[in-house]
Design an enzyme around this catalytic site. Structure first.
Site, short mmCIF file in Angstrom:
data_model
loop_
_atom_site.label_atom_id
_atom_site.label_comp_id
_atom_site.label_asym_id
_atom_site.label_seq_id
_atom_site.Cartn_x
_atom_site.Cartn_y
_atom_site.Cartn_z
N ARG A 218 4.26 43.21 20.09
CA ARG A 218 4.19 42.50 18.79
C ARG A 218 5.55 42.52 18.10
NH1 ARG A 218 0.26 44.86 14.80
NH2 ARG A 218 1.34 43.28 13.59
N ARG B 13 -4.68 50.25 4.63
CA ARG B 13 -3.60 49.40 4.13
C ARG B 13 -4.17 48.42 3.10
NH1 ARG B 13 0.02 47.71 9.21
NH2 ARG B 13 1.60 47.40 7.60
N CYS C 159 -1.66 46.53 12.75
CA CYS C 159 -1.69 47.96 13.09
C CYS C 159 -2.49 48.73 12.03
CB CYS C 159 -0.26 48.50 13.13
SG CYS C 159 0.65 47.85 14.52
N ASP D 217 8.90 53.31 9.40
CA ASP D 217 8.77 52.63 10.70
C ASP D 217 9.62 53.29 11.77
OD1 ASP D 217 8.41 49.25 9.38
OD2 ASP D 217 7.03 50.95 9.52
N LYS E 156 11.75 41.29 12.72
CA LYS E 156 10.33 40.90 12.72
C LYS E 156 9.81 40.75 11.30
CE LYS E 156 6.94 44.07 13.17
NZ LYS E 156 5.87 43.96 12.16
N ASN E 157 10.07 41.76 10.44
CA ASN E 157 9.45 41.77 9.13
C ASN E 157 10.08 40.78 8.16
OD1 ASN E 157 7.64 43.56 10.11
ND2 ASN E 157 8.64 45.37 9.25
C1 EPZ Z 1 5.41 46.52 5.57
O1 EPZ Z 1 4.02 46.76 5.56
C2 EPZ Z 1 5.82 46.45 7.02
N1 EPZ Z 1 5.13 45.32 7.65
C3 EPZ Z 1 5.46 47.75 7.73
O2 EPZ Z 1 6.00 47.66 9.03
C4 EPZ Z 1 6.14 48.92 7.02
O3 EPZ Z 1 5.68 50.12 7.60
C5 EPZ Z 1 5.81 48.90 5.53
O4 EPZ Z 1 6.12 47.61 4.96
C6 EPZ Z 1 6.60 49.95 4.76
O5 EPZ Z 1 7.98 49.70 4.92
C7 EPZ Z 1 5.61 44.08 7.43
O6 EPZ Z 1 6.60 43.88 6.73
C8 EPZ Z 1 4.87 42.96 8.12
P1 EPZ Z 1 3.67 48.30 1.95
P2 EPZ Z 1 3.20 46.60 4.18
O7 EPZ Z 1 2.86 47.30 1.19
O8 EPZ Z 1 3.81 45.51 3.38
C9 EPZ Z 1 0.51 51.08 -0.26
C10 EPZ Z 1 6.02 47.67 11.31
O9 EPZ Z 1 5.97 48.66 12.04
N2 EPZ Z 1 -0.05 49.80 -0.78
O10 EPZ Z 1 5.12 48.45 1.64
O11 EPZ Z 1 1.77 46.54 4.50
C11 EPZ Z 1 0.31 51.23 1.24
O12 EPZ Z 1 -0.96 51.78 1.53
C12 EPZ Z 1 5.10 47.59 10.13
O13 EPZ Z 1 6.86 46.73 11.41
C13 EPZ Z 1 -1.07 49.84 -1.71
O14 EPZ Z 1 -1.53 50.91 -2.11
O15 EPZ Z 1 3.53 48.01 3.50
C14 EPZ Z 1 1.44 52.15 1.63
O16 EPZ Z 1 1.06 53.49 1.35
C15 EPZ Z 1 4.07 48.69 10.16
N3 EPZ Z 1 -1.56 48.66 -2.19
C16 EPZ Z 1 2.56 51.76 0.66
O17 EPZ Z 1 1.92 51.06 -0.41
C17 EPZ Z 1 -1.08 47.45 -1.79
O18 EPZ Z 1 -1.56 46.40 -2.28
C18 EPZ Z 1 3.61 50.86 1.27
O19 EPZ Z 1 2.93 49.75 1.84
C19 EPZ Z 1 -0.03 47.43 -0.83
C20 EPZ Z 1 0.48 48.62 -0.34
#
Ligand code: EPZ
Length: 421
Positions: free
Chosen positions: A400, A122, A117, A307, A22-23
């Site tokens: 989803r 986020r 979600c 995840d 998916k991702n």
């Molecule tokens: C991706 O989300 C995935 N979604 C998520 O999977 C997954 O949980 C996550 O990566 C971590 O592996 C998709 O790929 C569509 P991040 P993303 O940016 O990109 C902080 C699922 O279940 N952060 O890696 O949104 C954030 O708050 C979904 O398939 C900032 O502070 O995650 C978090 O603590 C749920 N500022 C950490 O970084 C930013 O600008 C990691 O978030 C971006 C992120």
């Protein structure tokens, strides 16, 4: 409203074929918008996030065909407008990748803030940091982000992320691919779907190196041509099925996986007492359903994935003894499902980032509610392992990210039905 009705207590046996990631798909499909030509993308999972993205892209003028299940042919040569439908954008999280592709191809973008979600706050500040480093003027409205070139235009640059962010790494790669000059993303995410996106873009003529390490280098190219690409298998879907067998007991061959992507998940379940055998593109798991307690700390890849937090928690809830589960990516993720598990007889104490899970002999059926994609998947696992009947509500979250879930689980012997209420 549809629900899942599950009669638990049956071990899972047989084999299951894992779908495309998916991702990876939700990053690669928008990336096709950078290509002036036809892309044939294979192993695309038929899930609601993908369907929504394809609707957004076709609404922008992409010519899209689905000649056979799992295959998307897309030609974005004649994109006629660059405003993605806000109502659709708000239905999912990864729609924010349209910010990067529109900035990269058209040098301006106006995209509504994403939905998806909401198990934690986020933010997208690291995405914005990257776009600004590439020279964009960024206007952050209360429900949109608009970007235009700054006074010096758009060009490659060095971006050092303050947080390891999958989304920011992807969005900056998408924005930088067609910009003049060289972009270096430091402290980049290393997930398999980052590598998959880089491989897709390079197949279409991009010049990206270092994906899968903490430093990704993008040398801008003038244009991308069409081509064919196959998306990698979904390591989280695979991990979810492996956790389900560990919890219910049984003997299952999980097919179409890249075992290397699963190392952290499978080694943890082996520690808990499951027997795992890795083959070239499949993994066999055998479990008697009674596991040993363990300790897990979630980490960015290659660590134990956040995840899989909810799914491994269900295995812990059925293990012998006390387990510890520490979340390092999204601190509030526990609240999406722990209360629901407690209504099934689980005993979990949450203290900040750490949950202590006191293993029980059995869980019992209940009516529970999914609050996000992986929480919902965990509640399905709990229902499969519990005695009695479990009804899972809000299953749109689950659908989803899990293609043909009922069909795949039923083929393994699960007693699960999708009921329209
Ligand atoms: C991706 O989300 C995935 N979604 C998520 O999977 C997954 O949980 C996550 O990566 C971590 O592996 C998709 O790929 C569509 P991040 P993303 O940016 O990109 C902080 C699922 O279940 N952060 O890696 O949104 C954030 O708050 C979904 O398939 C900032 O502070 O995650 C978090 O603590 C749920 N500022 C950490 O970084 C930013 O600008 C990691 O978030 C971006 C992120």
């Amino acid at each position: 409203m549809a629900i899942y009705e599950i009669n638990g207590g049956t071990p899972l046996n047989g084999s299951v074929v894992i779908s495309g990631a998916k991702n990876a798909a939700v990053a690669i499909l928008p990336a096709a918008l950078l290509v002036k030509g036809r892309c044939r993308i294979e192993n695309v999972p038929d899930i609601s996030d993908v369907r929504i993205l394809l609707s957004i892209l076709s609404g922008m003028g992409a010519v899209i065909r689905t000649p056979e299940p799992g295959v998307v042919e897309m030609d974005c040569t004649d994109i006629r407008q660059t405003l993605p439908d806000p109502a659709l954008v708000k239905k999912m999280r990864a729609s924010y990748y349209l910010m990067g592709v529109l900035l990269g191809r058209f040098h301006h973008s106006h995209v509504a803030l994403p939905g998806g979600c909401s198990f934690a706050s986020r933010p997208i500040d690291q995405h914005i940091k990257g776009f600004k480093a590439l020279g964009a003027l960024v206007e952050e409205g209360n429900d949109y982000v608009a970007m235009n070139p700054g006074p010096h235009g758009l060009q490659g640059n060095r971006v050092s992320l303050d947080v390891v962010s999958v989304g920011a790494t992807v969005n900056i790669m998408l924005a930088a691919t067609l910009l003049p000059g060289r972009t270096v993303i430091e402290n980049a995410a290393k997930e398999p779907h980052i590598v998959d996106l880089a491989n897709f873009l390079n197949t279409m003529g991009a010049d990206i190196s270092g994906a899968g390490t903490d430093t990704v280098k993008i040398r801008g190219v003038a244009s991308l041509q069409g081509g064919t690409y196959t998306i990698i298998p979904d390591q989280i879907e695979a991990g979810t099925y492996i956790a389900a067998v560990a919890a219910t007991g049984g003997d299952v061959l999980v097919k179409n996986v890249i075992p290397k992507h699963m190392d952290c998940i499978t080694s943890k379940l082996e520690e808990m007492g499951a027997q795992i055998t890795n083959y070239d593109d499949s993994i066999r798991i055998v479990s008697n359903g009674r596991l040993n307690a363990t300790t897990v700390k979630t980490r960015p890849y290659p660590g134990f994935p956040t995840d899989m937090q909810a799914q491994i928690c269900v295995c812990m809830a059925l293990a012998k003894g006390e387990s510890r589960l520490t979340e390092s990516v999204y601190e509030t993720r526990f609240f999406g499902y722990c209360t629901e598990l407690e209504s099934m007889g689980a005993y979990i104490q949450i203290d900040g980032k750490t949950a202590t899970v006191y293993g029980m002999e059995k869980l019992h059926g209940a009516t529970v509610r999914a609050r996000d994609l992986r929480a919902g998947a965990a509640l399905v696992i709990a229902g499969l392992a519990a005695s009695g009947t479990t009804r899972v509500e809000n299953i749109h979250y689950v659908e989803r990210g899990y293609e043909r879930l009922i069909e795949k689980l039923t083929a393994l012997g699960a007693k699960i039905h999708r009921v329209e209420e």
